[in-house]
Design an enzyme around this catalytic site. Structure first.
Site, PDB file in Angstrom:
ATOM      1  N   ARG A 246     -24.925 -98.142 -32.368  1.00 13.59           N
ATOM      2  CA  ARG A 246     -24.122 -97.024 -32.561  1.00 13.59           C
ATOM      3  C   ARG A 246     -22.747 -97.446 -32.079  1.00 13.59           C
ATOM      4  O   ARG A 246     -22.453 -97.609 -30.946  1.00 13.59           O
ATOM      5  CB  ARG A 246     -24.770 -95.852 -31.846  1.00 13.59           C
ATOM      6  CG  ARG A 246     -24.149 -94.374 -32.131  1.00 13.59           C
ATOM      7  CD  ARG A 246     -24.845 -93.292 -31.371  1.00 13.59           C
ATOM      8  NE  ARG A 246     -26.186 -92.896 -31.839  1.00 13.59           N
ATOM      9  CZ  ARG A 246     -27.039 -92.418 -31.016  1.00 13.59           C
ATOM     10  NH1 ARG A 246     -26.767 -91.984 -29.739  1.00 13.59           N
ATOM     11  NH2 ARG A 246     -28.247 -92.289 -31.354  1.00 13.59           N
TER      12      ARG A 246
ATOM     13  N   ARG B 135     -21.476 -89.025 -24.083  1.00 10.35           N
ATOM     14  CA  ARG B 135     -21.444 -89.799 -25.359  1.00 10.35           C
ATOM     15  C   ARG B 135     -20.146 -89.646 -26.428  1.00 10.35           C
ATOM     16  O   ARG B 135     -19.144 -89.070 -25.685  1.00 10.35           O
ATOM     17  CB  ARG B 135     -22.653 -89.285 -26.271  1.00 10.35           C
ATOM     18  CG  ARG B 135     -24.023 -89.318 -25.307  1.00 10.35           C
ATOM     19  CD  ARG B 135     -24.577 -90.609 -25.532  1.00 10.35           C
ATOM     20  NE  ARG B 135     -25.749 -90.719 -24.912  1.00 10.35           N
ATOM     21  CZ  ARG B 135     -26.952 -90.787 -25.601  1.00 10.35           C
ATOM     22  NH1 ARG B 135     -26.963 -90.281 -26.742  1.00 10.35           N
ATOM     23  NH2 ARG B 135     -28.286 -90.991 -25.042  1.00 10.35           N
TER      24      ARG B 135
ATOM     25  N   LYS C 158     -28.407 -88.125 -20.493  1.00  8.45           N
ATOM     26  CA  LYS C 158     -27.127 -88.160 -21.412  1.00  8.45           C
ATOM     27  C   LYS C 158     -26.382 -86.971 -21.421  1.00  8.45           C
ATOM     28  O   LYS C 158     -26.816 -85.969 -20.708  1.00  8.45           O
ATOM     29  CB  LYS C 158     -27.910 -88.089 -22.931  1.00  8.45           C
ATOM     30  CG  LYS C 158     -28.811 -87.138 -23.117  1.00  8.45           C
ATOM     31  CD  LYS C 158     -29.159 -87.265 -24.780  1.00  8.45           C
ATOM     32  CE  LYS C 158     -29.816 -88.285 -25.178  1.00  8.45           C
ATOM     33  NZ  LYS C 158     -30.592 -88.066 -26.506  1.00  8.45           N
TER      34      LYS C 158
ATOM     35  N   LYS D  57     -23.070 -84.676 -23.478  1.00 13.91           N
ATOM     36  CA  LYS D  57     -22.487 -84.526 -24.846  1.00 13.91           C
ATOM     37  C   LYS D  57     -21.074 -83.452 -24.492  1.00 13.91           C
ATOM     38  O   LYS D  57     -21.553 -82.562 -24.087  1.00 13.91           O
ATOM     39  CB  LYS D  57     -23.387 -84.128 -25.817  1.00 13.91           C
ATOM     40  CG  LYS D  57     -24.520 -85.155 -25.944  1.00 13.91           C
ATOM     41  CD  LYS D  57     -25.518 -84.984 -26.920  1.00 13.91           C
ATOM     42  CE  LYS D  57     -26.334 -86.070 -27.121  1.00 13.91           C
ATOM     43  NZ  LYS D  57     -27.278 -85.944 -28.317  1.00 13.91           N
TER      44      LYS D  57
ATOM     45  N   CYS E 105     -32.200 -85.387 -39.469  1.00 19.72           N
ATOM     46  CA  CYS E 105     -32.200 -86.480 -38.658  1.00 19.72           C
ATOM     47  C   CYS E 105     -32.571 -87.767 -39.349  1.00 19.72           C
ATOM     48  O   CYS E 105     -33.187 -87.552 -40.407  1.00 19.72           O
ATOM     49  CB  CYS E 105     -32.783 -86.633 -37.277  1.00 19.72           C
ATOM     50  SG  CYS E 105     -34.443 -86.456 -37.572  1.00 19.72           S
TER      51      CYS E 105
ATOM     52  N   CYS F 190     -36.761 -94.415 -36.380  1.00 17.85           N
ATOM     53  CA  CYS F 190     -36.651 -93.959 -35.242  1.00 17.85           C
ATOM     54  C   CYS F 190     -38.275 -93.966 -34.440  1.00 17.85           C
ATOM     55  O   CYS F 190     -39.106 -93.478 -34.978  1.00 17.85           O
ATOM     56  CB  CYS F 190     -36.315 -92.313 -35.389  1.00 17.85           C
ATOM     57  SG  CYS F 190     -36.411 -91.606 -33.638  1.00 17.85           S
TER      58      CYS F 190
ATOM     59  N   CYS G  46     -38.982 -84.711 -35.044  1.00 22.30           N
ATOM     60  CA  CYS G  46     -39.557 -84.418 -33.826  1.00 22.30           C
ATOM     61  C   CYS G  46     -38.705 -83.512 -33.142  1.00 22.30           C
ATOM     62  O   CYS G  46     -37.636 -83.249 -33.625  1.00 22.30           O
ATOM     63  CB  CYS G  46     -39.754 -85.761 -33.051  1.00 22.30           C
ATOM     64  SG  CYS G  46     -38.226 -86.252 -31.967  1.00 22.30           S
TER      65      CYS G  46
ATOM     66  N   CYS H 163     -32.261 -83.849 -33.023  1.00 23.34           N
ATOM     67  CA  CYS H 163     -30.972 -84.601 -33.432  1.00 23.34           C
ATOM     68  C   CYS H 163     -30.009 -84.036 -34.454  1.00 23.34           C
ATOM     69  O   CYS H 163     -28.819 -84.320 -34.472  1.00 23.34           O
ATOM     70  CB  CYS H 163     -31.160 -86.176 -33.776  1.00 23.34           C
ATOM     71  SG  CYS H 163     -32.241 -86.862 -32.360  1.00 23.34           S
TER      72      CYS H 163
END
Ligand code: SRM
Ligand code: SF4
Length: 572
Positions: free
Chosen positions: A74, A143, A207, A209, A428, A434, A473, A477
């Site tokens: 990424r 991120r 994480k 954001k 996503c 994934c 899931c 995302c």
């Protein structure tokens, strides 16, 4: 919480000597296509995920082969902005080292899928040669910083965007590990340096954001972010930002201690306070976030465990001053305006619809997206901007270049009509790359949208901009828990079905039916659309209607997300 052992990822970070671990040894090990298990956690901080091709998993197992390990890389682009030269470079890398496609993400970044271990280093070096990088694209750090991408919206866009870039630079990890491992940088010392003034030695609990939004659009879904800055513009001048904290989407099926949450507003800050505010919010989370349980480690849980008043007070203590009162602001519309727009400065912008952000040449209806964008990049003198809805703005096109770009859009069938529903739908990545996917999303979305469109047509509501989001899931995302219709993968072909999200990203949705297949979803939508078509109030959005008609009850905060499964409305 205090007596519980730290999570295993804390051990890995702590022993990693600022994210080095044994990554060099893992890369050198030619016996396997994978990297050592601990390194799979550390590689994320460098923008790399180990994956395997799930489509071939069982066949390879049958043949007693190791999984087909591949890596996702990424790249980080604050606000999603890149130059045509950078576009050309990543386009070429996708062909040379990845799976001939580029993926524009919901956080305005690029992803390459399918890179084999022996090509990782070259790919990263080539990305860095283009002046893009991948550090902190993933991992327990801040991120990619998002920013409203549409330059026509206001004259102060460039100024606001510069704040997204500054926050991104300010919160970038300082370790030299990235340079040493990938760019053959010199090792300055054998000792773990004291290098992370903001993060400390073990980085964040999870994480983190950040996004900056330019009203009136809420295209970045500001309330789903850990940290948000809402630009306050008065008399065409940027006067500051309202600061929001504690948004997040990730949940786990069956675990009601996990939930999506929309952010709270802390107050107002001036532009020159932005970096200090970002630092103090991040360090508060660094010091108080739960490092024992990764499912409870995001900022949203820190805030709910201790209370928003406590959190605000703690940040103010660290800042040494109080927040000013938040300014009045209204946000509406989370989608992109597709097609041509003329900016205030006379430049043109074309927002190109891209199905789930996948840039490839699939020749569907003659559309050769990757080739077309490559040719556009050769002549384009402005820049590209990835949108938070996985679309692409070809931005700042001069009048002199407009006709040439228009003819390339036509040559490659890039501006084929897009339905209202399609332009408000997002999925996503999910299968086959994934590792966490339970159901299809990106590969399924076009088919699903076609079917839902037929229902909308049947009831005469095809012009309604209903936000539909699908994920494989519950990690969320594609931010499905703020969608008016959210489908969240439960198993192959089966989804949890959510309704009632706010059209402008201002309200979470609610579970309507659990673990249902496509037929049930379509049958239910058929009935709900029929009622919506007849009973809606003027300009009433679909999500608002679902709440008013009690198809589902409104979710007022993350904590009540799991309360009162909504089934029992118009179709019962
Ligand atoms: Fe995500 C994990 C893809 C945006 C919440 N996400 C993953 C991984 C890396 C799976 C993994 O950990 O092995 C997925 C890789 C799939 C693949 O093959 O590419 C993945 N996430 C994506 C992207 C590519 C989806 C897309 O269709 O564009 C987005 C990349 C964004 C970027 O450029 O940085 C992406 N992920 C999001 C968002 C939306 C956002 O950030 O605005 C969310 C919800 C917001 C949030 O974080 O709360 C999101 N991803 C997650 C989570 C759940 C986190 C949590 O708090 O529980 C995971 C799983 C995890 O972290 O354990 C996850
Ligand atoms: Fe994978 Fe789940 Fe994220 Fe989709 S929502 S990309 S399935 S982690």
């Amino acid at each position: 919480m205090d007596n519980k052992p730290l999570s295993d990822v804390e051990r890995i970070k702590s022993a990693s000597r600022h994210l080095r671990g044994t990554l060099l040894e893992s890369l050198d090990n030619a016996i396997t296509g994978s990297i050592a298990e601990d390194d799979t956690q550390l590689s994320k901080f460098h923008g790399i995920y180990q994956q395997d091709d799930r489509d071939s998993r069982s066949e390879r197992k049958r043949q007693k082969l190791e999984p087909a390990y591949r890596f996702m890389i990424r790249a980080r682009l604050p606000g999603g902005v890149c130059t045509p030269q950078q576009w050309l470079a990543v386009d070429q890398l996708a062909d040379e080292y990845a799976n001939n496609s580029l993926r524009l993400t919901t956080r305005q970044a690029f992803q390459f899928h399918g890179v084999v271990k022996r090509n990782l280093k070259t790919t990263l070096q080539r990305i860095n040669q283009t002046l893009l990088d991948t550090i902190a694209a993933c991992g327990d750090v801040n991120r990619n910083v998002m920013c409203s991408p549409n330059p026509y919206l206001s004259d102060v866009h460039a100024e606001v965007h510069s704040w997204a870039a500054k926050i991104s630079a300010h919160l970038t990890p300082q370790t030299r590990a990235y340079h040493e491992i990938w760019l053959d940088g010199e090792r300055l010392t054998d000792d773990p340096e004291v290098v992370e003034p903001v993060y400390g030695d073990t980085y964040l609990p999870r994480k983190f954001k950040t996004a900056v939004v330019i009203p009136p659009q809420n295209d970045v879904d500001i309330f789903t972010q850990d940290l948000g800055f809402i630009a306050i513009i008065e008399n065409d001048q940027l006067v500051g930002f309202n600061v929001t904290v504690g948004g997040g989407m990730g949940t786990t099926h069956g675990d009601t201690a996990t939930y999506p949450r929309l952010a709270d507003t802390l107050g107002f800050c001036t532009p020159n306070q932005v970096l200090d505010v970002a630092t103090q919010v991040v360090t508060t989370q660094r010091d108080f976030g739960d490092r024992t349980n990764r499912k409870h480690a995001r900022l949203k849980y820190t805030i709910d465990s201790r209370g928003i008043d406590w959190f605000k007070h703690e940040v103010e203590l660290r800042l040494g001053r109080k927040f000013e009162e938040a300014r009045e602001v209204s946000l509406r519309g989370i989608g992109d305006r597709l097609g041509w727009e003329k900016g205030a400065d006379g430049f043109y912008h074309f927002t190109l619809f891209i199905d789930s952000g996948r840039v490839k040449d699939d020749d569907v209806n003659g559309r050769r997206l990757k080739s077309g964008l490559r040719e556009i990049a050769v002549i384009h003198t402005g820049e590209f901007r990835i949108s938070p809805n996985q679309n692409l703005v070809i931005a700042n096109i001069s009048l002199a270049n407009k006709a040439a770009i228009e003819s390339l859009l036509t040559k490659y069938t890039l501006h084929a009509p897009v339905s209202v529903l399609q332009s408000h739908a997002m999925a996503c990545v999910a299968l086959p790359t994934c590792g966490l996917a339970m159901a299809e999303a990106e590969r399924y979305l076009p088919e699903l949208v076609g079917k839902v469109e037929k229902l909308a047509d049947k009831h005469g509501i095809e012009d309604q901009p209903i936000v539909l989001r699908v994920t494989g899931c519950p990690n969320g995302c594609a931010r499905p828990f703020v969608a008016e219709i959210g489908l969240v993968g439960k198993g192959p072909g089966r989804y949890n079905f959510y309704l009632g999200g706010g059209h402008n990203g201002e309200r979470l949705n609610k579970l309507y039916l659990e673990n249902v297949d496509e037929q049930v979803i379509l049958d239910e939508l058929d009935v709900i659309f029929e009622h919506y078509a007849c009973d809606r109030q003027p300009a009433e959005a679909f999500g608002d209607y679902c709440v008013r008609a009690r198809v589902v009850t409104a979710t007022r905060s993350g904590i009540d997300f799991h309360d009162d499964t909504g089934r029992g409305g118009v179709t019962s």
